[in-house]
Design a protein around this motif. Structure first.
Motif, short mmCIF file in Angstrom:
data_model
loop_
_atom_site.label_atom_id
_atom_site.label_comp_id
_atom_site.label_asym_id
_atom_site.label_seq_id
_atom_site.Cartn_x
_atom_site.Cartn_y
_atom_site.Cartn_z
N PRO A 210 -4.94 21.49 34.01
CA PRO A 210 -5.29 20.24 33.33
C PRO A 210 -4.78 18.98 34.01
O PRO A 210 -5.37 17.90 33.87
CB PRO A 210 -4.66 20.41 31.95
CG PRO A 210 -3.63 21.48 32.11
CD PRO A 210 -4.15 22.38 33.19
N ARG A 211 -3.70 19.08 34.77
CA ARG A 211 -3.15 17.91 35.47
C ARG A 211 -3.46 17.96 36.96
O ARG A 211 -3.90 16.97 37.55
CB ARG A 211 -1.64 17.82 35.26
CG ARG A 211 -1.22 17.45 33.84
CD ARG A 211 0.29 17.37 33.73
NE ARG A 211 0.74 17.02 32.39
CZ ARG A 211 2.01 17.01 32.01
NH1 ARG A 211 2.96 17.34 32.87
NH2 ARG A 211 2.33 16.69 30.76
N LEU B 217 2.62 24.18 28.78
CA LEU B 217 1.47 23.30 29.06
C LEU B 217 0.17 24.09 29.21
O LEU B 217 -0.87 23.69 28.68
CB LEU B 217 1.73 22.48 30.33
CG LEU B 217 0.62 21.52 30.76
CD1 LEU B 217 0.42 20.44 29.71
CD2 LEU B 217 0.94 20.90 32.11
N LEU B 218 0.22 25.22 29.92
CA LEU B 218 -1.00 25.97 30.23
C LEU B 218 -1.40 26.97 29.16
O LEU B 218 -2.56 27.36 29.07
CB LEU B 218 -0.81 26.69 31.58
CG LEU B 218 -0.61 25.79 32.79
CD1 LEU B 218 -0.25 26.61 34.01
CD2 LEU B 218 -1.87 24.96 33.05
N GLY B 219 -0.44 27.41 28.35
CA GLY B 219 -0.75 28.34 27.28
C GLY B 219 -1.32 29.64 27.79
O GLY B 219 -0.77 30.28 28.71
N THR C 223 6.63 18.16 27.84
CA THR C 223 6.18 19.19 28.77
C THR C 223 6.20 18.73 30.22
O THR C 223 5.82 19.48 31.12
CB THR C 223 4.75 19.65 28.43
OG1 THR C 223 3.87 18.51 28.48
CG2 THR C 223 4.69 20.27 27.05
N ALA C 224 6.66 17.50 30.46
CA ALA C 224 6.73 17.00 31.84
C ALA C 224 7.82 17.73 32.60
O ALA C 224 8.84 18.11 32.03
CB ALA C 224 7.00 15.50 31.84
N PRO C 225 7.65 17.96 33.91
CA PRO C 225 8.69 18.58 34.72
C PRO C 225 9.96 17.73 34.69
O PRO C 225 9.89 16.51 34.47
CB PRO C 225 8.08 18.60 36.14
CG PRO C 225 6.61 18.51 35.92
CD PRO C 225 6.43 17.67 34.69
N PRO C 226 11.13 18.35 34.91
CA PRO C 226 12.40 17.61 34.82
C PRO C 226 12.46 16.38 35.71
O PRO C 226 12.96 15.33 35.29
CB PRO C 226 13.44 18.66 35.25
CG PRO C 226 12.80 19.96 34.95
CD PRO C 226 11.34 19.77 35.17
#
Length: 299
Positions: free
Chosen positions: A79-80, A193-195, A268-271
């Protein structure tokens, strides 16, 4: 054999975007030896470290190009990531291949001139990341350990650039543990995020669960806090008054703030992206850095 097309202005911008400049912040770890060996204000080691930082950024960019070329079809389903220049079709894969191959070749001589040991570590880092893209990212737990090792190599590269005199080995351990925490957090973010499509994008995600990752993050988080605390009052290069212990609250708050964001706020963003996105977290990192410099250079 078809020639690599000469990229135009738009393609150059797309190439630069594919090299992910925002991710180059990770290479700031190369400055750790400079800062903690109290040589930040010396022009020569500072200049050498800046040059090393640029080389690592370009090598990192070449690795990202190679990785995106390997994951091109999977990224088109993400999705991103499907909006990145390569999956979206904005960047010609032939141009990306040219950058992935020519950049590392062009940096061999500058790296050797800067320092032969730095060059060795830089290209070990580059080769390890290529191995990760081709093979190691498919091995559970080893995939995250490989990524974490990259942070340690960044620190080691900086050690040879400044010819450290009092750099503590504790910082290698702290770096490794922090990187493991970030790595497991990224895996958790991808699963959330991806489920159900997580496995289609990255097969290794089938080997992880959110609960398993949460438990590993808890273990690594506790070890990070203990290791950093021991460093602040046992490392021989720190002020004898143990003032570095004053930075421990910033480390505690930073870790707890991140856990709050992912567990309570559902981030859900990466660190590495979340640090820039969340102001309290970013402010904590800045204050920790300023406090550490103040203690090392003025106390």
């Amino acid at each position: 054999m078809r020639a690599i097309p000469i990229p135009q202005k738009g393609a150059l911008i797309a190439l630069a975007q594919s090299m992910r400049p925002r991710q180059w912040l990770k290479n700031l770890f190369i400055f750790a030896p400079l800062v903690f060996d109290e040589k930040l204000l010396r022009p020569e080691p500072l200049g050498r470290t800046l040059a090393g930082f640029i080389i690592l950024c370009l090598l990192s960019g070449a690795v990202y190009l190679f990785n995106d070329l390997q994951d091109l079809e999977r990224d088109r389903q993400h999705p991103r990531k499907r909006h990145r220049p390569l999956p979206s079709g904005e960047l010609d894969p032939r141009v990306a291949w040219g950058g992935a191959l020519l950049i590392p070749l062009g940096l061999v001589y500058p790296s050797l001139v800067l320092n032969p040991w730095f060059a060795l570590i830089a290209y070990v880092y580059w080769g390890m990341n290529l191995a990760y893209s081709l093979w190691l990212k498919h091995l559970v737990i080893l995939d995250v350990l490989t990524l974490a090792s990259g942070y340690v190599l960044r620190v080691a590269a900086g050690v040879f650039l400044v010819h450290v005199e009092r750099f503590s080995p504790w910082l290698y351990l702290c770096t490794l543990l922090l990187a493991l925490f970030i790595g497991f957090a990224k895996r958790r973010q991808e699963i959330i995020l991806l489920g159900e499509n997580a496995r289609n994008h990255r097969a290794i995600l089938e080997e992880y669960t959110v609960r398993f990752l949460d438990e590993m993050m808890s273990v690594v988080m506790a070890a990070t806090i203990v290791a950093y605390s021991l460093y602040t009052f046992s490392a021989p290069n720190l002020p004898s008054n143990h003032a570095m212990m004053l930075t421990i609250p910033f480390v505690l708050y930073g870790i707890f703030r991140y856990l709050y964001l992912i567990h309570v706020k559902g981030e859900t963003a990466p660190p590495d992206e979340l640090v820039l996105k969340d102001r309290p977290l970013l402010l904590t990192v800045i204050l920790w850095g300023l406090m550490a410099i103040l203690i090392l250079y003025l106390l």
